[in-house]
Design an enzyme around this catalytic site. Structure first.
Site, short mmCIF file in Angstrom:
data_model
loop_
_atom_site.label_atom_id
_atom_site.label_comp_id
_atom_site.label_asym_id
_atom_site.label_seq_id
_atom_site.Cartn_x
_atom_site.Cartn_y
_atom_site.Cartn_z
CG ASN A 18 -17.91 -56.47 32.04
OD1 ASN A 18 -17.19 -55.70 31.41
ND2 ASN A 18 -18.04 -57.74 31.70
CD1 TRP A 19 -19.70 -50.05 32.55
CD2 TRP A 19 -18.58 -48.41 31.52
NE1 TRP A 19 -19.77 -48.94 33.35
CE2 TRP A 19 -19.09 -47.91 32.74
CE3 TRP A 19 -17.83 -47.57 30.71
CZ2 TRP A 19 -18.88 -46.60 33.15
CZ3 TRP A 19 -17.61 -46.26 31.11
CH2 TRP A 19 -18.14 -45.78 32.32
CE LYS A 20 -20.96 -58.37 29.48
NZ LYS A 20 -21.85 -59.48 29.08
CG HIS A 29 -16.74 -61.95 31.31
ND1 HIS A 29 -17.50 -62.37 30.24
CD2 HIS A 29 -17.60 -61.25 32.11
CE1 HIS A 29 -18.74 -61.94 30.38
NE2 HIS A 29 -18.82 -61.27 31.51
CD GLU A 31 -19.18 -61.21 27.16
OE1 GLU A 31 -20.41 -61.09 27.31
OE2 GLU A 31 -18.39 -60.26 27.29
CD GLU A 49 -18.99 -64.78 33.71
OE1 GLU A 49 -19.60 -63.81 33.26
OE2 GLU A 49 -17.99 -65.26 33.15
N GLY A 89 -26.91 -62.49 28.73
CA GLY A 89 -27.38 -61.95 27.45
C GLY A 89 -28.39 -62.83 26.75
CB SER A 93 -29.64 -61.70 32.99
OG SER A 93 -29.21 -62.07 31.70
N GLY A 137 -23.79 -56.45 33.85
CA GLY A 137 -23.46 -56.14 32.46
C GLY A 137 -24.30 -55.00 31.92
#
Length: 254
Positions: free
Chosen positions: A9-11, A98, A100, A170, A176, A216, A237
């Protein structure tokens, strides 16, 4: 037997040019193949076409995934992306739910359920995320919380081919933050997820659905997670933003 999966996942990272360069680097790193491991890269929407062209031109051993989708076919939904738009650029997977998206943009389990149904209607495999906050974890209610998410996110889904639906556990507190759940932590929840899937879809389907760990995950810890019975791979990530580190995780899963 479930094939392992490593999904990146490049976000909100990498411009179009940078995304093409990263995809080319990953194609080179994995030029000898990925064995039975399914590999997916999920760049930002504006990078999808460029990465798709790299996959085609380099015959790269990884699939293309998106990071989000809207459940309507078309219409006045400024800024959203319909499922057939993803299909048209070559995406075969899509991350939904996700933490986020849930936390920053207020997405609900009902939203995730609608997105899953829309994706599956168009033959796109959802990578459906679930996970608990630190507050829920410390209260000892993490399994109960995640199981409830799974029940809501899968409500009304029809799954006949378990390879066409993926779950990513997750723990929000491990994304993060520098904190990482232990392999035993991951197994506890992933095992509960599979038990819940068996109650919903039957044991045979549940045994075929892949459950990934995300939070992570790095080259130096992914092998420990993969040793666990109900952890089938990783949603990666930061470590997916460099070709060599992401390729190292793929190779660790082979």
């Amino acid at each position: 037997m479930r094939n392992r999966m490593i999904a990146g996942n490049w976000k909100m990272n990498k411009t179009y040019t940078e995304g093409v360069e990263l995809a080319e680097g990953l194609a080179s790193e994995l030029q000898d193949g990925t064995g039975s491991v399914d590999v997916v890269v999920c760049p930002p929407a504006v990078d999808l076409k460029g990465v798709a062209e790299v996959i085609e031109q380099k015959k790269a051993p990884f699939a293309l995934g998106a990071q989000n989708v809207y459940w309507e076919e078309s219409g006045a939904y400024t800024g959203e992306t319909a499922p057939d738009m993803l299909t048209n650029v070559g995406a075969t997977y899509c991350i939904i739910g996700h933490s986020e998206r849930r936390g920053y943009f207020g997405e609900t389990d009902e939203d995730i359920n609608r997105k899953a149904k829309a994706l599956m209607k168009h033959g796109i495999v959802p990578i459906s995320c679930c996970g608990e906050s630190l507050e829920v974890r410390e209260a000892g209610k993490h399994v109960e919380f995640v199981v409830d998410q799974i029940k809501k996110d899968t409500e009304g889904l029809e799954i006949t081919d378990p390879s066409k639906y993926v779950i990513a556990y997750e723990p929000i507190w491990a994304i993060g933050t520098g904190k990482t759940a232990t392999a035993d932590d991951a197994q506890e929840v992933c095992g509960a997820i599979r038990k819940t899937l068996a109650e919903i879809f039957g044991q045979e389907i549940a045994d075929g659905i892949r459950v990934l760990y995300g939070g992570s995950a790095k080259p130096n810890n992914v092998a420990g997670f993969l040793e666990k019975e109900d952890v089938d791979g990783a949603l990666v990530g930061g470590a997916s933003l460099k070709a060599d580190s992401f390729a190292a995780m793929v190779k660790a899963a082979m």
